[in-house]
Enzyme design. Structure first.
Site, PDB file in Angstrom:
ATOM      1  N   ARG A  22       0.826  -1.215   0.000  1.00 44.39           N
ATOM      2  CA  ARG A  22       0.000   0.000   0.000  1.00 44.39           C
ATOM      3  C   ARG A  22       0.857   1.262   0.000  1.00 44.39           C
ATOM      4  O   ARG A  22       0.537   2.241  -0.672  1.00 44.39           O
ATOM      5  CB  ARG A  22      -0.957   0.007   1.188  1.00 44.39           C
ATOM      6  CG  ARG A  22      -2.022  -1.069   1.095  1.00 44.39           C
ATOM      7  CD  ARG A  22      -2.900  -1.102   2.317  1.00 44.39           C
ATOM      8  NE  ARG A  22      -2.079  -1.370   3.501  1.00 44.39           N
ATOM      9  CZ  ARG A  22      -2.378  -0.994   4.737  1.00 44.39           C
ATOM     10  NH1 ARG A  22      -3.490  -0.327   4.979  1.00 44.39           N
ATOM     11  NH2 ARG A  22      -1.589  -1.288   5.733  1.00 44.39           N
ATOM     12  N   ASN A  40      -6.153  -3.010   2.057  1.00 43.65           N
ATOM     13  CA  ASN A  40      -6.094  -4.455   2.250  1.00 43.65           C
ATOM     14  C   ASN A  40      -7.510  -5.013   2.321  1.00 43.65           C
ATOM     15  O   ASN A  40      -8.407  -4.359   2.851  1.00 43.65           O
ATOM     16  CB  ASN A  40      -5.369  -4.799   3.550  1.00 43.65           C
ATOM     17  CG  ASN A  40      -3.881  -4.586   3.460  1.00 43.65           C
ATOM     18  OD1 ASN A  40      -3.303  -4.540   2.389  1.00 43.65           O
ATOM     19  ND2 ASN A  40      -3.244  -4.444   4.613  1.00 43.65           N
TER      20      ASN A  40
END
Length: 97
Positions: A22, A40
Site C-alpha cells: 500500500r 487491504n
C-alpha cells in the site's frame, strides 16, 4: 476533466499484504499524479481504485511490481466510472468483508 482520464479498479493477489504494498502504491501514485485509494482486503488480497491517464496508471502498476518483497500472482482490473472532484491518492485502513 480531461477526456483521456479513466478510472480502474484493481484486485491483487499473492504476497501483497505485510510487504509494503500500500505504501509503495501510494508513493507511486502520488509521483505519477493520479488519484484514488488502496486498501487491504480481509482475504489477504489488496484492492485499488486509481484515476488518471492510461499511461499514468501503467507507471503506477509497474512501480508496484518492482517492489522488493511484493509478488503479484493474480491481477484483475476493469474500468469503472470516473469520480469527479477527487483530489488525492490515499491508503484506506478499512477492510471490507
Amino acid at each position: 476533466m480531461s477526456e483521456n482520464i479513466i478510472r480502474k479498479t484493481f484486485h491483487f493477489r499473492g504476497a501483497v499484504q505485510g510487504v509494503g504494498f500500500r505504501y509503495r502504491a501510494c508513493y507511486a501514485a502520488r509521483e505519477a499524479g493520479v488519484t484514488g485509494w488502496v486498501r487491504n482486503e480481509y482475504d489477504g488480497s489488496v484492492r485499488m481504485e486509481i484515476q488518471g491517464t492510461e499511461e499514468q496508471i501503467d507507471r503506477v502498476i509497474q512501480a508496484i511490481e518492482r517492489g522488493k518483497y511484493i509478488s503479484i500472482r493474480q491481477l484483475r482490473s476493469m474500468k469503472i466510472p470516473v469520480k469527479e472532484g477527487e483530489r488525492e491518492f490515499s491508503i484506506r485502513d478499512d477492510i471490507w468483508i
